[in-house]
Design a protein around this motif. Structure first.
Motif, PDB file in Angstrom:
ATOM      1  N   GLU A  29       0.843  -1.196   0.000  1.00 43.59           N
ATOM      2  CA  GLU A  29       0.000   0.000   0.000  1.00 43.59           C
ATOM      3  C   GLU A  29       0.880   1.248   0.000  1.00 43.59           C
ATOM      4  O   GLU A  29       1.873   1.316   0.725  1.00 43.59           O
ATOM      5  N   LEU A  30       0.510   2.218  -0.797  1.00 36.32           N
ATOM      6  CA  LEU A  30       1.191   3.511  -0.773  1.00 36.32           C
ATOM      7  C   LEU A  30       0.531   4.340   0.325  1.00 36.32           C
ATOM      8  O   LEU A  30      -0.655   4.628   0.278  1.00 36.32           O
ATOM      9  N   VAL A  31       1.323   4.710   1.327  1.00 35.67           N
ATOM     10  CA  VAL A  31       0.801   5.481   2.449  1.00 35.67           C
ATOM     11  C   VAL A  31       0.935   6.976   2.160  1.00 35.67           C
ATOM     12  O   VAL A  31       0.020   7.746   2.399  1.00 35.67           O
ATOM     13  N   ASP A  32       2.084   7.376   1.619  1.00 37.80           N
ATOM     14  CA  ASP A  32       2.326   8.794   1.383  1.00 37.80           C
ATOM     15  C   ASP A  32       3.490   8.968   0.420  1.00 37.80           C
ATOM     16  O   ASP A  32       4.333   8.080   0.283  1.00 37.80           O
ATOM     17  N   ILE A  33       3.524  10.123  -0.228  1.00 32.55           N
ATOM     18  CA  ILE A  33       4.646  10.527  -1.078  1.00 32.55           C
ATOM     19  C   ILE A  33       5.006  11.960  -0.693  1.00 32.55           C
ATOM     20  O   ILE A  33       4.125  12.804  -0.547  1.00 32.55           O
ATOM     21  N   GLU A  34       6.297  12.209  -0.541  1.00 31.83           N
ATOM     22  CA  GLU A  34       6.797  13.562  -0.293  1.00 31.83           C
ATOM     23  C   GLU A  34       7.816  13.893  -1.382  1.00 31.83           C
ATOM     24  O   GLU A  34       8.638  13.050  -1.741  1.00 31.83           O
ATOM     25  N   TYR A  35       7.763  15.100  -1.860  1.00 29.01           N
ATOM     26  CA  TYR A  35       8.788  15.607  -2.766  1.00 29.01           C
ATOM     27  C   TYR A  35       9.190  16.949  -2.195  1.00 29.01           C
ATOM     28  O   TYR A  35       8.449  17.921  -2.294  1.00 29.01           O
ATOM     29  N   VAL A  36      10.328  16.983  -1.501  1.00 33.09           N
ATOM     30  CA  VAL A  36      10.703  18.161  -0.727  1.00 33.09           C
ATOM     31  C   VAL A  36      12.163  18.533  -0.943  1.00 33.09           C
ATOM     32  O   VAL A  36      13.003  17.682  -1.224  1.00 33.09           O
ATOM     33  N   LYS A  37      12.429  19.819  -0.761  1.00 37.38           N
ATOM     34  CA  LYS A  37      13.799  20.304  -0.814  1.00 37.38           C
ATOM     35  C   LYS A  37      14.257  20.531   0.618  1.00 37.38           C
ATOM     36  O   LYS A  37      13.583  21.197   1.408  1.00 37.38           O
ATOM     37  N   LEU A  90       8.861   7.823  -0.645  1.00 36.44           N
ATOM     38  CA  LEU A  90       7.656   7.009  -0.679  1.00 36.44           C
ATOM     39  C   LEU A  90       7.576   6.246   0.628  1.00 36.44           C
ATOM     40  O   LEU A  90       8.572   5.667   1.075  1.00 36.44           O
ATOM     41  N   PHE A  91       6.400   6.238   1.232  1.00 34.19           N
ATOM     42  CA  PHE A  91       6.155   5.481   2.442  1.00 34.19           C
ATOM     43  C   PHE A  91       5.177   4.376   2.076  1.00 34.19           C
ATOM     44  O   PHE A  91       4.073   4.657   1.593  1.00 34.19           O
ATOM     45  N   ILE A  92       5.602   3.138   2.272  1.00 34.54           N
ATOM     46  CA  ILE A  92       4.797   1.980   1.875  1.00 34.54           C
ATOM     47  C   ILE A  92       4.522   1.104   3.084  1.00 34.54           C
ATOM     48  O   ILE A  92       5.244   1.158   4.077  1.00 34.54           O
ATOM     49  N   ASP A  93       3.477   0.278   2.968  1.00 34.99           N
ATOM     50  CA  ASP A  93       3.127  -0.584   4.097  1.00 34.99           C
ATOM     51  C   ASP A  93       2.315  -1.764   3.606  1.00 34.99           C
ATOM     52  O   ASP A  93       1.892  -1.819   2.437  1.00 34.99           O
ATOM     53  N   LYS A  94       2.104  -2.715   4.490  1.00 36.10           N
ATOM     54  CA  LYS A  94       1.180  -3.836   4.293  1.00 36.10           C
ATOM     55  C   LYS A  94       0.718  -4.277   5.670  1.00 36.10           C
ATOM     56  O   LYS A  94       1.193  -3.756   6.685  1.00 36.10           O
ATOM     57  N   GLU A  95      -0.167  -5.223   5.705  1.00 32.01           N
ATOM     58  CA  GLU A  95      -0.812  -5.638   6.956  1.00 32.01           C
ATOM     59  C   GLU A  95       0.166  -5.858   8.111  1.00 32.01           C
ATOM     60  O   GLU A  95      -0.037  -5.340   9.192  1.00 32.01           O
ATOM     61  N   ASN A  96       1.210  -6.621   7.910  1.00 30.10           N
ATOM     62  CA  ASN A  96       2.150  -6.917   9.001  1.00 30.10           C
ATOM     63  C   ASN A  96       3.439  -6.109   8.900  1.00 30.10           C
ATOM     64  O   ASN A  96       4.455  -6.488   9.477  1.00 30.10           O
ATOM     65  N   GLY A  97       3.409  -5.015   8.171  1.00 35.01           N
ATOM     66  CA  GLY A  97       4.579  -4.156   8.027  1.00 35.01           C
ATOM     67  C   GLY A  97       5.479  -4.591   6.884  1.00 35.01           C
ATOM     68  O   GLY A  97       5.391  -5.715   6.394  1.00 35.01           O
ATOM     69  N   VAL A  98       6.314  -3.686   6.435  1.00 35.43           N
ATOM     70  CA  VAL A  98       7.247  -3.982   5.343  1.00 35.43           C
ATOM     71  C   VAL A  98       8.649  -4.149   5.909  1.00 35.43           C
ATOM     72  O   VAL A  98       8.971  -3.622   6.970  1.00 35.43           O
ATOM     73  N   PHE A 147      17.204  12.544  -4.360  1.00 32.67           N
ATOM     74  CA  PHE A 147      17.418  11.272  -3.684  1.00 32.67           C
ATOM     75  C   PHE A 147      16.074  10.569  -3.578  1.00 32.67           C
ATOM     76  O   PHE A 147      15.093  11.161  -3.129  1.00 32.67           O
ATOM     77  N   LEU A 148      16.033   9.297  -3.993  1.00 39.75           N
ATOM     78  CA  LEU A 148      14.830   8.484  -3.867  1.00 39.75           C
ATOM     79  C   LEU A 148      14.952   7.657  -2.591  1.00 39.75           C
ATOM     80  O   LEU A 148      15.931   6.940  -2.399  1.00 39.75           O
ATOM     81  N   GLU A 149      13.970   7.782  -1.717  1.00 41.85           N
ATOM     82  CA  GLU A 149      13.935   7.016  -0.471  1.00 41.85           C
ATOM     83  C   GLU A 149      12.601   6.290  -0.378  1.00 41.85           C
ATOM     84  O   GLU A 149      11.545   6.896  -0.584  1.00 41.85           O
ATOM     85  N   VAL A 150      12.659   5.010  -0.072  1.00 41.67           N
ATOM     86  CA  VAL A 150      11.448   4.204   0.113  1.00 41.67           C
ATOM     87  C   VAL A 150      11.532   3.584   1.498  1.00 41.67           C
ATOM     88  O   VAL A 150      12.526   2.936   1.829  1.00 41.67           O
ATOM     89  N   SER A 151      10.502   3.801   2.311  1.00 41.05           N
ATOM     90  CA  SER A 151      10.538   3.269   3.672  1.00 41.05           C
ATOM     91  C   SER A 151       9.140   2.995   4.207  1.00 41.05           C
ATOM     92  O   SER A 151       8.142   3.344   3.588  1.00 41.05           O
ATOM     93  N   SER A 152       9.123   2.404   5.384  1.00 42.59           N
ATOM     94  CA  SER A 152       7.889   2.193   6.131  1.00 42.59           C
ATOM     95  C   SER A 152       7.450   3.537   6.709  1.00 42.59           C
ATOM     96  O   SER A 152       8.296   4.383   7.002  1.00 42.59           O
ATOM     97  N   PRO A 153       6.163   3.741   6.928  1.00 40.58           N
ATOM     98  CA  PRO A 153       5.724   4.983   7.558  1.00 40.58           C
ATOM     99  C   PRO A 153       6.081   5.054   9.039  1.00 40.58           C
ATOM    100  O   PRO A 153       5.978   6.109   9.652  1.00 40.58           O
ATOM    101  N   GLY A 154       6.495   3.950   9.621  1.00 37.90           N
ATOM    102  CA  GLY A 154       6.893   3.940  11.019  1.00 37.90           C
ATOM    103  C   GLY A 154       5.710   3.869  11.972  1.00 37.90           C
ATOM    104  O   GLY A 154       4.558   3.773  11.569  1.00 37.90           O
ATOM    105  N   ALA A 155       6.032   3.957  13.251  1.00 32.89           N
ATOM    106  CA  ALA A 155       5.011   3.830  14.299  1.00 32.89           C
ATOM    107  C   ALA A 155       4.031   4.997  14.282  1.00 32.89           C
ATOM    108  O   ALA A 155       2.877   4.855  14.665  1.00 32.89           O
ATOM    109  N   GLU A 156       4.481   6.167  13.832  1.00 30.52           N
ATOM    110  CA  GLU A 156       3.608   7.342  13.796  1.00 30.52           C
ATOM    111  C   GLU A 156       3.081   7.560  12.378  1.00 30.52           C
ATOM    112  O   GLU A 156       3.170   8.640  11.805  1.00 30.52           O
TER     113      GLU A 156
END
Length: 155
Positions: free
Chosen positions: A22-30, A39-47, A74-83
């Motif tokens: 699942e795509l949780v969020d996308i940020e494009y920031v300077k 990109l913040f991605i996730d699934k039921e039991n976490g990525v 810079f391209l970064e792909v991660s979990s959205p984390g606990a928050e």
């Protein structure tokens, strides 16, 4: 959303669907001199890190092929984390029963920030039980007045 994030969402959708993510969020920031596409991605039991790496690799190939962003980033792909951020109605539905932090565009009962248990979400409004000293107060917040929301970490 910016044109870049819209375009990246379109490119990422088939990759994430294939991997059942699942795509949780996308940020494009300077930040400073550098641009970041996150990109913040996730699934039921976490990525895990392997899934993040694979999405980064596949999406990076698509972005290199099409070259839609005219400068270095810079391209970064991660979990959205606990928050995890809560953005879509579906996110709020999944968060019912959990601790959340919500900021509103305008005050509701004199407050603009609420942290407590999300007890209900009906698509139109959310109800949050906030503990204030020795009692609990329930706030009803119209969904359209939510400026920012995320899951809250409970210690």
């Amino acid at each position: 959303m910016s044109k870049v994030t819209d375009m990246v969402e379109e490119l990422a959708a088939p990759i994430l669907e294939e991997m059942q993510l699942e795509l949780v969020d996308i940020e494009y920031v300077k930040e400073g001199k550098n641009w970041f596409l996150r990109l913040f991605i996730d699934k039921e039991n976490g990525v895990d890190i392997e899934e993040c790496g694979l999405v980064s690799e596949k999406l990076g190939e698509k972005l290199d092929e099409l070259d839609p962003i005219p400068h270095n980033y810079f391209l970064e792909v991660s979990s959205p984390g606990a928050e995890r951020p809560l953005k879509k109605a579906e996110d709020f539905m999944k968060a019912v029963g959990k601790q959340v932090n919500v900021k509103t565009y305008e005050p509701i009962d004199g407050e603009k920030e609420f942290e407590g248990k999300l007890t209900e979400f009906n698509g139109e409004a959310l109800k949050i039980d906030v503990n204030i000293k020795t009692r609990t107060k329930t706030y009803e917040i119209p969904f359209e007045k939510v400026a920012k929301a995320r899951l809250a970490v409970v210690f």
